[in-house]
Scaffold this motif. Structure first.
Motif, short mmCIF file in Angstrom:
data_model
loop_
_atom_site.label_atom_id
_atom_site.label_comp_id
_atom_site.label_asym_id
_atom_site.label_seq_id
_atom_site.Cartn_x
_atom_site.Cartn_y
_atom_site.Cartn_z
N TRP A 194 0.11 14.78 -1.58
CA TRP A 194 1.05 14.48 -0.87
C TRP A 194 1.67 14.82 0.72
CZ3 TRP A 194 6.27 16.24 -3.94
CH2 TRP A 194 6.55 15.66 -5.14
N SER A 195 0.32 14.48 1.42
CA SER A 195 0.08 14.53 3.00
C SER A 195 1.01 13.07 3.68
CB SER A 195 -0.86 14.32 3.28
OG SER A 195 -1.94 13.41 2.87
N ASN A 196 1.07 12.36 2.27
CA ASN A 196 1.43 11.03 3.23
C ASN A 196 3.00 10.70 2.30
OD1 ASN A 196 2.10 8.12 3.82
ND2 ASN A 196 -0.54 7.48 3.52
N PRO A 197 4.07 10.63 2.96
CA PRO A 197 5.17 10.67 2.12
C PRO A 197 5.26 8.99 1.61
CG PRO A 197 5.98 10.47 4.39
CD PRO A 197 4.54 11.62 4.10
N THR A 198 4.21 8.21 1.92
CA THR A 198 4.03 6.19 1.80
C THR A 198 3.11 6.70 0.37
OG1 THR A 198 2.72 6.31 3.63
CG2 THR A 198 5.30 5.45 3.56
N ASP A 199 2.80 7.20 0.42
CA ASP A 199 1.96 7.41 -0.95
C ASP A 199 1.64 9.22 -1.74
OD1 ASP A 199 -0.61 6.53 -2.44
OD2 ASP A 199 -2.03 6.55 -1.66
N ARG A 200 2.88 9.91 -2.05
CA ARG A 200 2.28 10.38 -3.01
C ARG A 200 2.08 10.70 -3.94
NH1 ARG A 200 8.11 13.56 -2.70
NH2 ARG A 200 8.80 14.20 -0.37
N ILE A 201 0.48 11.00 -4.52
CA ILE A 201 -0.37 10.65 -5.42
C ILE A 201 -0.17 12.25 -6.66
CG2 ILE A 201 -2.34 10.08 -6.66
CD1 ILE A 201 -2.93 9.80 -3.04
N HIS B 209 9.83 3.59 1.06
CA HIS B 209 10.01 2.59 1.00
C HIS B 209 10.75 2.43 -0.61
CE1 HIS B 209 7.13 1.82 3.84
NE2 HIS B 209 8.09 1.46 4.53
N GLY B 210 10.61 3.17 -1.23
CA GLY B 210 10.98 3.11 -3.25
C GLY B 210 9.76 2.70 -3.52
N SER B 211 8.93 2.79 -4.14
CA SER B 211 8.19 1.79 -5.05
C SER B 211 7.24 3.25 -5.80
CB SER B 211 7.86 0.80 -4.97
OG SER B 211 7.00 1.14 -3.99
N ILE B 212 6.76 2.60 -7.16
CA ILE B 212 5.97 3.33 -7.26
C ILE B 212 4.84 2.23 -8.04
CG2 ILE B 212 7.23 3.31 -9.99
CD1 ILE B 212 5.80 7.13 -9.69
N LYS B 213 3.55 2.61 -8.05
CA LYS B 213 2.64 1.63 -8.93
C LYS B 213 1.96 3.21 -9.48
CE LYS B 213 -0.65 1.87 -5.54
NZ LYS B 213 -1.25 0.84 -4.20
N SER B 214 0.92 2.90 -10.94
CA SER B 214 -0.31 3.98 -11.34
C SER B 214 -1.79 2.77 -10.73
CB SER B 214 0.21 3.75 -12.20
OG SER B 214 -0.44 2.13 -13.30
N ASP B 215 -2.82 4.56 -11.22
CA ASP B 215 -3.78 3.58 -11.53
C ASP B 215 -4.09 3.72 -12.30
OD1 ASP B 215 -4.38 3.69 -8.29
OD2 ASP B 215 -4.87 6.52 -8.33
N THR C 157 -1.37 9.91 -16.87
CA THR C 157 -1.30 8.76 -15.59
C THR C 157 -1.97 8.92 -14.91
OG1 THR C 157 1.22 9.15 -15.42
CG2 THR C 157 0.73 7.95 -16.98
N ARG C 158 -1.80 8.32 -13.52
CA ARG C 158 -1.96 8.90 -12.33
C ARG C 158 -1.32 7.99 -10.84
NH1 ARG C 158 -6.34 10.99 -9.03
NH2 ARG C 158 -5.76 10.70 -6.69
N ASP C 159 -0.11 8.26 -10.69
CA ASP C 159 0.54 7.52 -10.19
C ASP C 159 1.00 7.83 -9.15
OD1 ASP C 159 1.58 6.42 -12.08
OD2 ASP C 159 2.52 8.67 -12.01
N HIS C 160 0.71 6.49 -7.60
CA HIS C 160 1.50 6.57 -5.82
C HIS C 160 2.90 6.20 -5.65
CE1 HIS C 160 -2.96 6.37 -5.61
NE2 HIS C 160 -2.84 6.25 -6.05
N LEU C 161 3.22 7.32 -5.49
CA LEU C 161 5.32 7.24 -5.33
C LEU C 161 4.99 6.87 -3.75
CD1 LEU C 161 8.11 6.90 -5.73
CD2 LEU C 161 7.81 9.34 -5.58
#
Length: 158
Positions: free
Chosen positions: A41-48, A75-81, A67-71
């Protein structure tokens, strides 16, 4: 000649009916209670985060999800690995979501999202599975819990 035509017709029917019954439509309508773990969670644009949970079905069976996710909380989006839905120890579905709009509320430290979940294949009876499901989620970051609602139909190749 008639016998040859009949044999060819029977053979064609067998091929067509085999293809028709080879696939199966497996409906899913489940709410998974999940527990999540922060990975980075060190980067607010890529909270894993990684999440794991289970859902009880009306027939008494339980299915699982991992799941493994990137929030991107800025910018308000999410994706999964990856998303893995386990129906048994040998029957799994692989899926993913990408670029789903996600709302993050810093005052309540919660996130939520809703969008398509693409089926990529699987194991066991889900080898070659396809389909697009829907996923809806609410996550409480102050407690490591949340829910995934997954709905739709998984089309199998076998």
């Amino acid at each position: 000649m008639k016998t040859l035509l009949k044999a060819a017709a029977v053979f064609a029917v067998c091929l067509l009916s085999g293809a028709a019954i080879a696939g199966e439509a497996v409906p899913i309508n489940a709410t998974f209670g999940i527990q999540w773990t922060p990975v980075d969670w060190s980067n607010p644009t890529d909270r894993i985060t990684e999440s794991a949970g289970a859902a009880g079905l009306p027939n008494g069976k339980v299915i699982g999800v991992v799941t493994r996710d990137h929030l991107d909380a800025v910018h308000g989006s999410i994706k999964s690995d990856y998303v893995i839905i386990a129906f048994s120890d040998t029957d799994w579905v692989y899926a993913e979501y990408d670029g789903i709009p996600a709302g993050y509320n810093p005052a309540t430290n919660t996130a939520s999202f809703s969008g398509p979940l693409k089926v990529l294949g699987g194991e066991g009876r889900f080898v070659g599975a396809t389909g697009t499901l829907s996923i809806r989620s609410t996550i409480l970051f102050s407690l490591p819990v949340g829910t995934f609602d997954i709905k739709g139909v998984i089309k199998t190749a076998n």
